[in-house]
Design an enzyme around this catalytic site. Structure first.
Site, mmCIF file in Angstrom:
data_model
loop_
_atom_site.group_PDB
_atom_site.id
_atom_site.type_symbol
_atom_site.label_atom_id
_atom_site.label_comp_id
_atom_site.label_asym_id
_atom_site.label_seq_id
_atom_site.Cartn_x
_atom_site.Cartn_y
_atom_site.Cartn_z
ATOM 1 N N ASN A 143 0.951 -1.210 0.084
ATOM 2 C CA ASN A 143 -0.055 -0.004 -0.070
ATOM 3 C C ASN A 143 0.951 1.265 -0.040
ATOM 4 O OD1 ASN A 143 -1.825 1.937 0.427
ATOM 5 N ND2 ASN A 143 -2.470 1.403 2.510
ATOM 6 N N TRP A 144 1.046 1.833 -1.167
ATOM 7 C CA TRP A 144 2.006 2.822 -1.395
ATOM 8 C C TRP A 144 1.444 4.223 -0.653
ATOM 9 C CZ3 TRP A 144 3.879 2.213 -7.196
ATOM 10 C CH2 TRP A 144 4.374 1.213 -7.099
ATOM 11 N N LYS A 145 0.142 4.136 -0.346
ATOM 12 C CA LYS A 145 -0.484 5.307 0.214
ATOM 13 C C LYS A 145 -0.217 6.837 -0.633
ATOM 14 C CE LYS A 145 -0.189 3.231 4.572
ATOM 15 N NZ LYS A 145 -0.155 3.303 6.202
ATOM 16 N N HIS A 186 -9.449 1.162 5.106
ATOM 17 C CA HIS A 186 -8.198 1.376 5.731
ATOM 18 C C HIS A 186 -8.443 2.348 6.907
ATOM 19 C CE1 HIS A 186 -4.417 2.566 6.526
ATOM 20 N NE2 HIS A 186 -3.877 1.477 5.835
ATOM 21 N N GLU A 221 -6.984 4.942 7.618
ATOM 22 C CA GLU A 221 -6.702 6.267 7.419
ATOM 23 C C GLU A 221 -7.942 6.911 6.765
ATOM 24 O OE1 GLU A 221 -2.982 5.554 5.406
ATOM 25 O OE2 GLU A 221 -1.884 4.991 7.371
ATOM 26 N N GLU A 251 -5.449 -4.505 10.852
ATOM 27 C CA GLU A 251 -4.360 -3.771 11.077
ATOM 28 C C GLU A 251 -4.583 -2.710 12.252
ATOM 29 O OE1 GLU A 251 -2.445 -2.829 7.071
ATOM 30 O OE2 GLU A 251 -4.151 -1.318 7.318
ATOM 31 N N GLY A 275 2.549 2.658 10.742
ATOM 32 C CA GLY A 275 3.421 3.580 10.515
ATOM 33 C C GLY A 275 4.326 3.976 11.765
ATOM 34 N N SER A 290 3.324 -1.705 10.347
ATOM 35 C CA SER A 290 4.698 -2.199 10.652
ATOM 36 C C SER A 290 5.479 -3.246 10.424
ATOM 37 C CB SER A 290 5.171 -1.382 11.912
ATOM 38 O OG SER A 290 4.743 -0.330 12.252
ATOM 39 N N GLY A 343 2.730 -1.032 4.274
ATOM 40 C CA GLY A 343 2.807 0.256 3.759
ATOM 41 C C GLY A 343 4.139 0.763 3.508
ATOM 42 N N GLY A 344 4.866 1.401 4.409
ATOM 43 C CA GLY A 344 6.104 1.919 4.764
ATOM 44 C C GLY A 344 7.272 1.158 3.719
HETATM 45 P P1 PGA Z 1 2.872 0.342 7.655
HETATM 46 O O1 PGA Z 1 1.356 0.652 6.818
HETATM 47 O O2 PGA Z 1 3.257 -0.878 6.916
HETATM 48 O O3 PGA Z 1 3.522 1.670 7.096
HETATM 49 O O4 PGA Z 1 2.706 0.352 9.097
HETATM 50 C C1 PGA Z 1 0.546 -0.496 6.712
HETATM 51 C C2 PGA Z 1 -0.781 -0.051 6.365
HETATM 52 O O5 PGA Z 1 -1.323 0.923 6.661
HETATM 53 O O6 PGA Z 1 -1.250 -0.722 5.205
#
Ligand code: PGA
Length: 264
Positions: free
Chosen positions: A18-20, A106, A108, A176, A182, A219, A240-241
């Site tokens: 997930n590149w956000k 998600h 976010e 999640e 993050g 994470s 994500g990251g």
């Molecule tokens: P993260 O994000 O790996 O940066 O913690 C995961 C996600 O939100 O899908």
């Protein structure tokens, strides 16, 4: 040449990036190209790869992974299939482009756009109707976790989104924990197992033979991938990251592949 994967087989592992809201166009193309280059042996080991770039880069990413064993998906879709919703992206648009999946619910999105359980349910419905795999995110906040409400929260979120049309082939659940996203913090293995077991319980109540994949997200790194992916009921990861770093995402995917070749 490797076959593009359709993500429909629940018995395969799934590593999703997930590149956000990150990267510029050339960087996104380079990253998708890099993933496609090492994808074939990972896919051959039974691991589906899914990249979810920002919407403006979807078409280029689909072009960049052509010939590799990588699926591309959206990060979100609207609850409606079309209409007057300026700035939004509809699930049938994603499907028409060649996307295989879309992330919905998600945390976010739930936080930044005040998305409610019923709204997320409508997105799942629309995504599945468009022929996409819905990657449904659920997870508790730190306050909810501290109050001992994790199972209650994640099962409520899943129940609310479990539409009639959901099957093992078109629904993937991603656990999640909001406080793990993050932050560099991950839950204790036992807590992941407990949350996944609670989610499986809800899925199994619909059909005892439920095999829909339940991913862990929050994470995930090359360092902790093995310990997380080896846990029971963890069918893969939503990253994500670490998915923005080609070498680290590769290490995570190859860890999943190694675990399939030689279970822990
Ligand atoms: P993260 O994000 O790996 O940066 O913690 C995961 C996600 O939100 O899908």
């Amino acid at each position: 040449m490797a076959q593009p994967i359709d993500l429909a087989d629940p018995d395969r592992s799934l590593i999703a990036g997930n590149w956000k809201m990150n990267l510029l166009h050339a960087e996104a193309v380079a990253l998708a190209t890099a993933v496609a280059a090492w994808s074939a042996p990972v896919a051959a080991a039974g691991v589906d790869l899914l990249l979810c770039p920002p919407a403006p880069f979807l078409a280029s990413a689909i072009g960049a992974v052509a010939g590799g064993a990588v699926a591309v998906g959206g990060q979100d879709c609207h609850a409606k299939a079309s209409g007057a919703h300026t700035g939004d992206v509809a699930a049938p648009m994603l499907a028409s482009l060649g996307c295989r999946a879309v992330i919905v619910g998600h945390s976010e999105r739930r936080r930044d756009h005040r998305e409610t359980d019923p709204f997320v349910r409508a997105k799942v419905e629309t995504a599945i109707a468009a022929g996409l795999v819905a990657v449904l995110c659920v997870g508790e906040t730190l306050e909810e976790r501290d109050a001992g409400q994790t199972a209650q929260v994640v099962t409520r979120q899943l129940r609310a989104a479990l539409v009639e049309a959901a099957t093992d082939a078109n629904l993937v659940v991603a656990y999640e924990p909001v406080w793990a996203i993050g932050t560099g913090r991950t839950p204790a293995p036992g807590d992941v197992v407990a949350a996944h077991a609670a989610l499986r319980g809800i899925l199994a109540a619909r059909g005892p033979a439920s095999r829909a994949r339940i991913l862990y997200g929050g994470s995930v790194t090359a360092q902790n991938a093995r310990s997380l992916l080896a846990l029971p009921e963890v069918a893969g990861a939503l990253v994500g990251g670490a998915s923005l770093k080609a070498a680290e995402f590769r290490a995570i995917a190859e860890t999943a592949a190694a675990l399939r070749r030689q279970p822990a």
